[in-house]
Design a protein around this motif. Structure first.
Motif, PDB file in Angstrom:
ATOM      1  N   MET A 129       0.851  -1.184   0.000  1.00  0.00           N
ATOM      2  CA  MET A 129       0.000   0.000   0.000  1.00  0.00           C
ATOM      3  C   MET A 129       0.892   1.240   0.000  1.00  0.00           C
ATOM      4  N   ALA A 130       0.517   2.218  -0.829  1.00  0.00           N
ATOM      5  CA  ALA A 130       1.317   3.427  -0.942  1.00  0.00           C
ATOM      6  C   ALA A 130       1.131   4.304   0.288  1.00  0.00           C
ATOM      7  N   ALA A 131       2.172   4.987   0.660  1.00  0.00           N
ATOM      8  CA  ALA A 131       2.113   5.891   1.820  1.00  0.00           C
ATOM      9  C   ALA A 131       1.249   7.092   1.477  1.00  0.00           C
ATOM     10  N   PRO A 132       0.525   7.633   2.469  1.00  0.00           N
ATOM     11  CA  PRO A 132      -0.307   8.802   2.199  1.00  0.00           C
ATOM     12  C   PRO A 132       0.538  10.003   1.811  1.00  0.00           C
ATOM     13  N   GLU A 133      -0.037  10.828   0.940  1.00  0.00           N
ATOM     14  CA  GLU A 133       0.679  12.009   0.462  1.00  0.00           C
ATOM     15  C   GLU A 133       0.844  13.016   1.598  1.00  0.00           C
ATOM     16  N   PRO A 134       2.046  13.531   1.819  1.00  0.00           N
ATOM     17  CA  PRO A 134       2.267  14.502   2.888  1.00  0.00           C
ATOM     18  C   PRO A 134       1.628  15.850   2.610  1.00  0.00           C
ATOM     19  N   ALA A 135       1.182  16.073   1.386  1.00  0.00           N
ATOM     20  CA  ALA A 135       0.627  17.386   1.029  1.00  0.00           C
ATOM     21  C   ALA A 135      -0.806  17.539   1.485  1.00  0.00           C
ATOM     22  N   THR A 136      -1.419  16.458   2.075  1.00  0.00           N
ATOM     23  CA  THR A 136      -2.835  16.530   2.449  1.00  0.00           C
ATOM     24  C   THR A 136      -3.093  17.640   3.435  1.00  0.00           C
ATOM     25  N   ALA A 137      -2.206  17.785   4.410  1.00  0.00           N
ATOM     26  CA  ALA A 137      -2.422  18.808   5.439  1.00  0.00           C
ATOM     27  C   ALA A 137      -2.399  20.198   4.853  1.00  0.00           C
ATOM     28  N   THR A 138      -1.483  20.448   3.910  1.00  0.00           N
ATOM     29  CA  THR A 138      -1.407  21.773   3.332  1.00  0.00           C
ATOM     30  C   THR A 138      -2.581  22.053   2.427  1.00  0.00           C
ATOM     31  N   ALA A 139      -3.146  21.000   1.829  1.00  0.00           N
ATOM     32  CA  ALA A 139      -4.268  21.207   0.920  1.00  0.00           C
ATOM     33  C   ALA A 139      -5.501  21.661   1.652  1.00  0.00           C
ATOM     34  N   THR A 140      -5.625  21.254   2.920  1.00  0.00           N
ATOM     35  CA  THR A 140      -6.827  21.619   3.656  1.00  0.00           C
ATOM     36  C   THR A 140      -6.688  22.938   4.395  1.00  0.00           C
ATOM     37  N   SER A 141      -5.464  23.478   4.473  1.00  0.00           N
ATOM     38  CA  SER A 141      -5.283  24.743   5.169  1.00  0.00           C
ATOM     39  C   SER A 141      -5.709  25.891   4.274  1.00  0.00           C
ATOM     40  N   SER A 142      -6.254  26.954   4.882  1.00  0.00           N
ATOM     41  CA  SER A 142      -6.737  28.080   4.102  1.00  0.00           C
ATOM     42  C   SER A 142      -5.561  28.925   3.645  1.00  0.00           C
ATOM     43  N   PRO A 143      -5.512  29.284   2.360  1.00  0.00           N
ATOM     44  CA  PRO A 143      -4.392  30.068   1.864  1.00  0.00           C
ATOM     45  C   PRO A 143      -4.428  31.490   2.383  1.00  0.00           C
ATOM     46  N   ARG A 144      -3.259  32.106   2.511  1.00  0.00           N
ATOM     47  CA  ARG A 144      -3.195  33.501   2.930  1.00  0.00           C
ATOM     48  C   ARG A 144      -3.729  34.383   1.822  1.00  0.00           C
ATOM     49  N   PRO A 145      -4.547  35.374   2.163  1.00  0.00           N
ATOM     50  CA  PRO A 145      -5.038  36.273   1.125  1.00  0.00           C
ATOM     51  C   PRO A 145      -3.897  37.074   0.513  1.00  0.00           C
ATOM     52  N   SER A 146      -3.943  37.262  -0.787  1.00  0.00           N
ATOM     53  CA  SER A 146      -2.893  37.994  -1.471  1.00  0.00           C
ATOM     54  C   SER A 146      -2.980  39.476  -1.138  1.00  0.00           C
ATOM     55  N   MET A 147      -1.822  40.090  -0.920  1.00  0.00           N
ATOM     56  CA  MET A 147      -1.767  41.522  -0.647  1.00  0.00           C
ATOM     57  C   MET A 147      -1.538  42.328  -1.918  1.00  0.00           C
ATOM     58  N   ARG A 148      -1.440  41.645  -3.053  1.00  0.00           N
ATOM     59  CA  ARG A 148      -1.231  42.340  -4.324  1.00  0.00           C
ATOM     60  C   ARG A 148      -2.561  42.836  -4.867  1.00  0.00           C
ATOM     61  N   TRP A 149      -2.537  44.027  -5.418  1.00  0.00           N
ATOM     62  CA  TRP A 149      -3.748  44.622  -5.993  1.00  0.00           C
ATOM     63  C   TRP A 149      -4.073  43.968  -7.334  1.00  0.00           C
ATOM     64  N   ARG A 150      -5.342  43.652  -7.522  1.00  0.00           N
ATOM     65  CA  ARG A 150      -5.828  43.162  -8.804  1.00  0.00           C
ATOM     66  C   ARG A 150      -6.406  44.340  -9.595  1.00  0.00           C
ATOM     67  N   VAL A 151      -6.669  44.110 -10.871  1.00  0.00           N
ATOM     68  CA  VAL A 151      -7.289  45.166 -11.682  1.00  0.00           C
ATOM     69  C   VAL A 151      -8.655  45.530 -11.115  1.00  0.00           C
ATOM     70  N   VAL A 152      -9.429  44.520 -10.689  1.00  0.00           N
ATOM     71  CA  VAL A 152     -10.749  44.786 -10.143  1.00  0.00           C
ATOM     72  C   VAL A 152     -10.666  45.594  -8.850  1.00  0.00           C
ATOM     73  N   ASP A 153      -9.599  45.396  -8.075  1.00  0.00           N
ATOM     74  CA  ASP A 153      -9.408  46.187  -6.869  1.00  0.00           C
ATOM     75  C   ASP A 153      -9.247  47.673  -7.209  1.00  0.00           C
ATOM     76  N   ILE A 154      -8.414  47.945  -8.215  1.00  0.00           N
ATOM     77  CA  ILE A 154      -8.169  49.329  -8.622  1.00  0.00           C
ATOM     78  C   ILE A 154      -9.442  49.967  -9.159  1.00  0.00           C
ATOM     79  N   VAL A 155     -10.189  49.212  -9.957  1.00  0.00           N
ATOM     80  CA  VAL A 155     -11.413  49.753 -10.558  1.00  0.00           C
ATOM     81  C   VAL A 155     -12.434  50.097  -9.476  1.00  0.00           C
ATOM     82  N   ILE A 156     -12.702  49.144  -8.581  1.00  0.00           N
ATOM     83  CA  ILE A 156     -13.698  49.374  -7.538  1.00  0.00           C
ATOM     84  C   ILE A 156     -13.251  50.482  -6.588  1.00  0.00           C
ATOM     85  N   ALA A 157     -11.984  50.486  -6.212  1.00  0.00           N
ATOM     86  CA  ALA A 157     -11.473  51.532  -5.331  1.00  0.00           C
ATOM     87  C   ALA A 157     -11.610  52.897  -5.982  1.00  0.00           C
TER      88      ALA A 157
END
Length: 212
Positions: free
Chosen positions: A1-29
Motif C-alpha cells: 500500500m502506498a504511503a499517504p501524500e504529505p501534502a494533504t495537510a497543506t491542501a486543507t489549510s486556508s491560503p493567505r489572502p494575497s496583498m497584491r492589488w488586482r485590476v478589479v481592486d483598482i477599478v472598484i477603489a
C-alpha cells in the motif's frame, strides 16, 4: 500500500489572502473614491447650515459632522482589503471633489485626504490587514479622525484655546468612528447583500454566513 501524500495537510489549510492589488481592486477603489468625492461636494453645500447651530452653541462641536469627509478611505479598505486601500480611497475622493467643485482650497483638500487616509491606514497596518469587522472599522474611522483633527488644529485653528481644541478633537474623532467607521461598515454590508462584491472577500463572507 502506498504511503499517504504529505501534502494533504497543506491542501486543507486556508491560503493567505494575497496583498497584491488586482485590476478589479483598482477599478472598484477608484469608483468608490469618485463617488465619495461627489458626496464631499454635496456635503460642502450642506455643511454650514447643518453645523452652524452646533458651533454657535459650543465652538468645536461642528466637528461632530466632519466624519462625512472621512468615509471613502475606510470603505475602500473594508472592501479591497489591501495595503494602501484606505489612503488610495481618501486621496481619490479628495481629488475628485477638487476637480468637480474647483475649490480654491485644492492643495489643502488633497493634503487633508492624504493625512486622513494615513490615519485609517495606520490602524489597519497595526492590525496587519487581517481584521475587517465592525470594531476594526470603527477604530480605523477614529484613526482617520485623529489625522483630520491634528491637521485642522495646525492649519485652520493655530493657537486655539485648549478648551476648543479638546472639544474639537473629541468631536472629530467620535465623528470619524461613527460616520467613517460604522457608516462604511454598514455601506459595505449593504453592497455585499446586492451581490456587487462577489469578487471580494467582503461579499463572499456575508454570503457564506447567509447560507449557514
Amino acid at each position: 500500500m502506498a504511503a499517504p501524500e504529505p501534502a494533504t495537510a497543506t491542501a486543507t489549510s486556508s491560503p493567505r489572502p494575497s496583498m497584491r492589488w488586482r485590476v478589479v481592486d483598482i477599478v472598484i477603489a477608484s469608483v468608490l473614491g469618485v463617488a465619495g468625492g461627489l458626496v464631499f461636494v454635496l456635503w460642502n453645500l450642506a455643511y454650514n447650515p447643518v453645523t452652524a447651530p452646533l458651533e454657535a452653541f459650543l465652538p468645536g462641536l461642528q466637528a461632530l459632522f466632519h466624519g462625512v469627509w472621512l468615509f471613502p478611505g475606510v470603505l475602500v479598505a473594508l472592501i479591497v482589503r489591501k495595503p494602501g486601500a484606505a489612503l488610495y480611497g481618501e486621496i481619490v475622493a479628495a481629488s475628485a471633489s477638487v476637480l468637480i467643485s474647483g475649490t480654491e482650497w485644492g492643495p489643502l483638500t488633497l493634503l487633508s485626504g492624504l493625512v486622513q487616509g494615513l490615519g485609517a491606514e495606520l490602524v489597519l497596518a497595526i492590525l496587519l490587514y487581517k481584521a475587517w469587522g465592525l470594531v476594526p472599522a470603527i477604530v480605523a474611522g477614529a484613526g482617520a479622525g485623529v489625522g483630520m483633527v491634528v491637521l485642522d488644529l495646525i492649519v485652520w485653528y493655530p493657537g486655539a484655546a485648549v478648551e476648543f481644541a479638546m472639544i474639537y478633537a473629541v468631536s472629530g474623532i467620535l465623528s470619524g468612528a461613527v460616520f467613517a467607521g460604522l457608516g462604511s461598515w454598514l455601506i459595505m454590508r449593504g453592497l455585499a447583500r446586492t451581490g456587487a462584491l462577489s469578487r471580494f472577500a467582503a461579499g463572499r463572507e456575508l454570503g457564506s454566513r447567509a447560507e449557514s
